[in-house]
Design an enzyme around this catalytic site. Structure first.
Site, PDB file in Angstrom:
ATOM      1  CG  HIS A 113      29.694  50.829  41.982  1.00 61.17           C
ATOM      2  ND1 HIS A 113      29.349  49.951  43.155  1.00 61.17           N
ATOM      3  CD2 HIS A 113      30.377  50.109  41.360  1.00 61.17           C
ATOM      4  CE1 HIS A 113      30.709  49.305  43.205  1.00 61.17           C
ATOM      5  NE2 HIS A 113      31.391  48.923  42.300  1.00 61.17           N
ATOM      6  CG  ASP A 158      34.343  45.408  41.312  1.00 59.05           C
ATOM      7  OD1 ASP A 158      34.817  46.084  42.000  1.00 59.05           O
ATOM      8  OD2 ASP A 158      33.111  44.920  41.074  1.00 59.05           O
TER       9      ASP A 158
HETATM   10  C1  1DF Z   1      30.878  42.960  45.540  1.00 64.87           C
HETATM   11  C2  1DF Z   1      31.128  43.428  44.333  1.00 64.87           C
HETATM   12  C3  1DF Z   1      31.616  44.196  46.567  1.00 64.87           C
HETATM   13  C4  1DF Z   1      31.597  44.609  43.708  1.00 64.87           C
HETATM   14  C5  1DF Z   1      31.754  45.457  46.129  1.00 64.87           C
HETATM   15  O1  1DF Z   1      31.455  47.153  46.485  1.00 64.87           O
HETATM   16  C6  1DF Z   1      31.801  45.539  44.731  1.00 64.87           C
HETATM   17  C7  1DF Z   1      30.882  41.608  46.249  1.00 64.87           C
HETATM   18  C8  1DF Z   1      31.248  46.302  48.178  1.00 64.87           C
HETATM   19  O2  1DF Z   1      31.622  40.812  45.225  1.00 64.87           O
HETATM   20  O3  1DF Z   1      30.754  41.569  47.421  1.00 64.87           O
HETATM   21  O4  1DF Z   1      31.576  47.231  44.449  1.00 64.87           O
HETATM   22  N1  1DF Z   1      31.200  45.000  42.505  1.00 64.87           N
HETATM   23  O5  1DF Z   1      30.928  45.563  41.985  1.00 64.87           O
HETATM   24  O6  1DF Z   1      31.033  43.843  41.544  1.00 64.87           O
HETATM   25 MN    MN Z   2      32.978  47.233  42.041  1.00 61.39          MN
END
Ligand code: 1DF
Ligand code: MN
Length: 352
Positions: free
Chosen positions: A186, A312
């Site tokens: 991730h 997500d």
């Molecule tokens: C964000 C996006 C934050 C994802 C995440 O974990 C995350 C974000 C802190 O938009 O700041 O898992 N993502 O996987 O796109």
């Molecule tokens: Mn994510």
């Protein structure tokens, strides 16, 4: 945007495979790290933002992240999500010192396992590990599989600037392969030696930087020969494969050209083409990319058995995107693989 009516059932279960949670104790550890004068700029820019911003987005996300009961279940019902596959949110324990990371990964896994026991038909859990201590991470994978009943591992990309392509981490791959569990690679915030030219224009986060860095990490793992050494190992990558399917042709061409010209000591011959590993050692989720052409292209490149649905949550909680995915022009058989059966087999989800 959100409705209060539960979404009607579909001819498949909707299993969302990259969903996040954050225990309150982890946020307490994060607060201490954020208070240090030498805090990592990527962590500061990510969790420092979400944990302090008064914006509606940040407040919503912080509330949802900490709930493993009614708030989450209600959002799942509203969006029509039958089951979430849940992991400790990025950067998880990877931003902590080694001892804290190892100890807290166990606490977080126990807490998630408890939530799965409360809601066994709605939640599936992934095992958080501390790559800072590869031997302890391997043991936690074993404990997660044999004692907690979890069948996947979450690793949030780099660990304080270090990549799993370094063989010092390969006990983790050996354990995942031996226990037959995939590793979800991730995103994390960008490491400090890389973040500058992304952060000064505001493109370091999920908008672009995450995908660049996680795609790089997956490629480093491929080119380091990890899958020649661990041929059964499976990785899961989100965000439509962090764009790697779109790169596949050029990666194959230039990898071969680089090997043949002996250009870099670090680019050695592999048993297969880079794209072969994408087809044989990766599952790809559409987290954050509710976009039919990209999903179909990826199915075309890696096969319909290797592309899965993810929302997500709570970072992209959008019920209308579920409807868009329901409405994709795709055979009923393939759509069921996408939403349900691929995830059931990857995460060994028992339905009876
Ligand atoms: C964000 C996006 C934050 C994802 C995440 O974990 C995350 C974000 C802190 O938009 O700041 O898992 N993502 O996987 O796109
Ligand atoms: Mn994510």
């Amino acid at each position: 945007m959100t409705t209060t009516e539960p979404k009607p059932a579909a001819p498949y279960q909707r299993i969302a495979t990259e969903e996040a949670f954050a225990p309150a104790e982890m946020l307490n550890i994060y607060r201490k790290i954020l208070a240090k004068s030498d805090v990592d700029p990527g962590f500061q820019g990510l969790m420092g933002f979400y944990m302090s911003s008064p914006s509606a987005r940040a407040q919503h996300i912080m509330r949802c992240l900490q709930d493993l009961d009614q708030v989450r279940l209600q959002h799942m019902d509203e969006a029509g999500i039958d089951r979430q596959v849940i992991a400790l949110t990025a950067p998880g324990v990877q931003v902590m010192d080694k001892e804290t990371a190892v100890a807290f990964s166990r606490v977080a896994n126990d807490e998630l396992a408890e939530a799965v026991r409360r809601h066994p038909t709605r939640f599936t859990g992934m095992i958080a590990v501390a790559p800072q201590d590869p031997a302890a991470a391997a043991l936690e994978i074993e404990r997660g599989v044999t004692r907690l009943g979890m069948n996947a591992v979450i690793i949030n990309s780099h660990t304080q600037g270090e990549y799993l392509s370094d063989s010092k981490f390969w006990d983790i791959f050996a354990a995942a392969e031996a226990h037959d569990v995939p590793i979800y690679l991730h995103p994390n915030s960008l490491p400090k030696n890389m973040i500058g030219s992304f952060q000064d224009c505001g493109l370091d986060g999920a908008i672009y930087g995450f995908g660049v860095e996680t795609g790089l990490h997956a490629l480093r793992i491929i080119t380091a020969g990890v899958f020649d050494r661990f041929p059964k190992l499976q990785l899961i990558i989100g965000h439509m494969g962090e764009a790697l399917p779109f790169w596949a042709y050029r990666l194959d061409y230039m990898h071969r050209a680089t090997v043949l010209s002996n250009r870099y000591e670090s680019i050695k011959p592999l048993l297969k083409k880079p794209s072969d590993y994408l087809r044989e050692n990766f599952f790809i989720t559409n987290s954050g990319v509710a976009w039919e052409p990209a999903i179909k292209f990826t199915q075309d490149i890696v096969g319909v058995d290797r592309v899965m649905y993810a929302m997500d949550y709570p970072y992209q909680y959008a019920a209308d995107e579920v409807t868009a995915m329901d409405n994709m022009a795709m055979s009923a058989e393939v759509k069921k693989k996408f939403f349900q059966t691929n995830a059931e087999s990857v995460f060994k989800i028992k339905t009876t």
